[in-house]
Design a protein around this motif. Structure first.
Motif, mmCIF file in Angstrom:
data_model
loop_
_atom_site.group_PDB
_atom_site.id
_atom_site.type_symbol
_atom_site.label_atom_id
_atom_site.label_comp_id
_atom_site.label_asym_id
_atom_site.label_seq_id
_atom_site.Cartn_x
_atom_site.Cartn_y
_atom_site.Cartn_z
ATOM 1 N N GLU A 50 33.742 40.842 -8.550
ATOM 2 C CA GLU A 50 32.316 41.059 -8.830
ATOM 3 C C GLU A 50 31.841 42.367 -8.205
ATOM 4 O O GLU A 50 32.459 42.903 -7.276
ATOM 5 C CB GLU A 50 31.489 39.886 -8.312
ATOM 6 C CG GLU A 50 31.765 38.591 -9.063
ATOM 7 C CD GLU A 50 30.811 37.467 -8.690
ATOM 8 O OE1 GLU A 50 30.816 36.445 -9.401
ATOM 9 O OE2 GLU A 50 30.064 37.607 -7.693
ATOM 10 N N ASP B 103 38.065 45.202 -12.447
ATOM 11 C CA ASP B 103 38.110 43.785 -12.799
ATOM 12 C C ASP B 103 39.119 43.490 -13.905
ATOM 13 O O ASP B 103 39.113 42.396 -14.471
ATOM 14 C CB ASP B 103 36.728 43.268 -13.176
ATOM 15 C CG ASP B 103 36.093 43.997 -14.351
ATOM 16 O OD1 ASP B 103 36.740 44.929 -14.906
ATOM 17 O OD2 ASP B 103 34.962 43.657 -14.723
ATOM 18 N N ARG C 64 33.813 36.933 -5.159
ATOM 19 C CA ARG C 64 32.386 36.975 -5.461
ATOM 20 C C ARG C 64 31.677 37.948 -4.526
ATOM 21 O O ARG C 64 32.157 38.258 -3.425
ATOM 22 C CB ARG C 64 31.775 35.578 -5.315
ATOM 23 C CG ARG C 64 32.457 34.518 -6.144
ATOM 24 C CD ARG C 64 31.866 33.141 -5.893
ATOM 25 N NE ARG C 64 30.547 32.988 -6.493
ATOM 26 C CZ ARG C 64 29.737 31.954 -6.252
ATOM 27 N NH1 ARG C 64 30.106 30.997 -5.409
ATOM 28 N NH2 ARG C 64 28.567 31.884 -6.851
#
Length: 491
Positions: free
Chosen positions: A114, A107, A31
């Protein structure tokens, strides 16, 4: 104030899991800071049960009032962990993915990665934060030329100033050259000649000894059948066959202590420690807390070897270090007899504060190399170093089954079996961030990694380890690394 989702679901790459303390939500990705510190979120049994039942068609109004109106549920919404069905991210593909504007992480190879508003990935954001924190960034046990020369000058008890754990690859060859020729230190090269080291790198070691005639070599092997049995067991216990570099640590640290060699080093770059040195550093500091003072090099070495010899059950089974600990525990289990000398060494060191302990140190390769290409060309010029035939990537050059490791790590992460990131893509991306190669070079390097299809060498390895097609679906953790579990696996 976040709008409550009309049809709540867990955001992509979140999952409900059981821990020793109860139910948790686990994020299989990285994250954006500061939420990279919140990858495991405890939840109540009721909330976990409700979330596990989310299908995307369950309306907010149909949820129990105790859940819908709870602060915990609202917090999950505010953090983007629970979102409306229409806002759930879809898995990226090779054709449709987001790539970092600073490095080459994407990703697709790193599902759940992220990015901030600049398009900079969470890894690069962690590196930025670590650099802003100053000198604490990077490996804690890094050493420079002046310190090495000082250690050697004070070394009166050994024939050697440093032991180098070498493989014949680019990095350990550079290390041999730097220490023996550039600094003029007395070097003992130590090589674990494991069956899957490529022949080119075996020849590189022999050529290095011819060009550095003051360097002494000690070489160890293990019985081929013992290695095969251990690698087969590793596949079942941790989902990949690797035994390196742990076996070298176990075999050679006791020898370094016996010879009273003050320093042990190995050819591992700073970027290969990027997660531990930069991402984990931020996590260890905690929210708003200053990081604890670093222990002495002696204590760092003993802690590292203690984790190798007697790794504990990980306190948090979903932490970034849990996979590493499982890996260490598994090797200890399958190769227990070779650990006896290391056990005795550690027992002496812990009982007697004056007992001799070699320092485990690392070079500051980001500054020394200039670039991977420059370091490789220097080794070709100075050490007549050769790349294995057909290999183009410069990251890992010594192991014939390196792509197997890549593939297994990627599949286990993709299948949400571990929170540990596939190493090579992170290392290549860190190399771009720290200026060791260009983005164009890195994109070519990524294409060489073993992520895109099952490597050709896999069939040869599985045959050698006597793992057949049926074993792919039944041999413990192997199923998660050799099968596509995206649509649901056992467990």
């Amino acid at each position: 104030m976040h709008t409550m989702p009309m049809f709540p679901v867990l955001q992509y790459r979140w999952a409900v899991r059981d821990s020793r303390e109860g139910k948790v939500l686990v994020y299989y990705g990285l994250r954006n800071p500061p939420f990279h510190r919140s990858m495991v979120v405890p939840v109540s049994d009721l909330l976990a049960e409700v979330i596990a039942g989310f299908t995307g068609t369950t309306s907010l109004d149909s949820l129990p009032a105790a859940v819908r109106e709870s602060e915990d549920f609202r917090r999950l919404v505010e953090q983007g962990i629970v979102v409306d069905q229409k806002d759930r991210r879809q898995p990226s593909t090779a054709e449709h993915k987001q790539t970092c504007t600073r490095c080459v992480a994407d990703d697709h190879l790193l599902p759940g990665l992220e990015f901030d508003a600049r398009g900079v990935c969470a890894f690069c954001q962690c590196y930025e934060q670590a650099e802003q924190a100053g000198g604490s960034a990077g490996p804690r046990n890094a050493v420079d030329e002046a310190a090495l020369l000082s250690i050697a000058e004070g070394n009166k008890d050994s024939r050697f100033d440093v032991m180098v754990l070498c493989t014949g690859g680019k990095d350990s060859t550079y290390l041999l050259w730097y220490l023996a020729k550039k600094l003029g230190l007395r070097v003992l090269a130590a090589s674990w000649n494991m069956p899957y080291t490529n022949d080119t790198c075996r020849r590189n070691i022999r050529r290095a000894l011819e060009l550095l005639p003051d360097v002494e070599l000690v070489e160890r092997t293990l019985p081929v059948n013992a290695v095969r049995e251990a690698m087969r067991a590793q596949f079942g216990q941790v989902g990949m066959p690797c035994l390196c570099p742990t076996v070298a640590h176990v075999l050679f640290f006791p020898l370094a202590a016996e010879e009273r060699i003050p320093v042990v080093m190995q050819g591992i770059e700073e970027v290969q420690l990027a997660v531990m040195s930069y991402v984990m550093q931020s996590l260890q500091g905690g929210k708003g807390k200053a990081p604890a003072a670093s222990p002495s090099i002696r204590e760092q070495t003993l802690q590292f070897l203690g984790l190798t010899a007697s790794p504990p059950e990980p306190a948090n089974p979903f932490s970034l270090t849990a996979e590493f600990i499982h890996y260490q525990r598994s090797i200890r289990k399958v190769l227990d007899p070779i650990y006896r000398p290391l056990d005795r060494f550690l027992a002496r060191a812990r009982q007697d504060a004056s007992a001799f302990v070699p320092q485990f140190l690392r070079l500051k390769t980001n500054a020394l190399y200039g670039s991977w290409r420059a370091a490789t060309e220097l080794m070709q010029q100075e050490m007549d170093w050769n790349m294995p035939p057909g290999q183009k990537g410069l990251l890992h050059t010594s192991c014939r089954i390196e792509k197997v490791k890549d593939y297994c790590q990627y599949m286990r992460f993709r299948n949400m079996r571990t929170t540990a990131f596939p190493q090579s893509i992170v290392e290549v991306s860190a190399g771009v961030y720290f200026g060791l190669l260009s983005r164009e070079e890195a994109l070519r390097e990524v294409e060489e990694l073993g992520y895109h299809r099952e490597p050709d060498v896999m069939a040869e390895l599985l045959d050698d380890l006597r793992i057949n097609e049926a074993d792919r679906h039944s041999h413990g953790e192997t199923v998660y690394s050799l099968c596509d579990c995206a649509s649901g696996c056992r467990g």
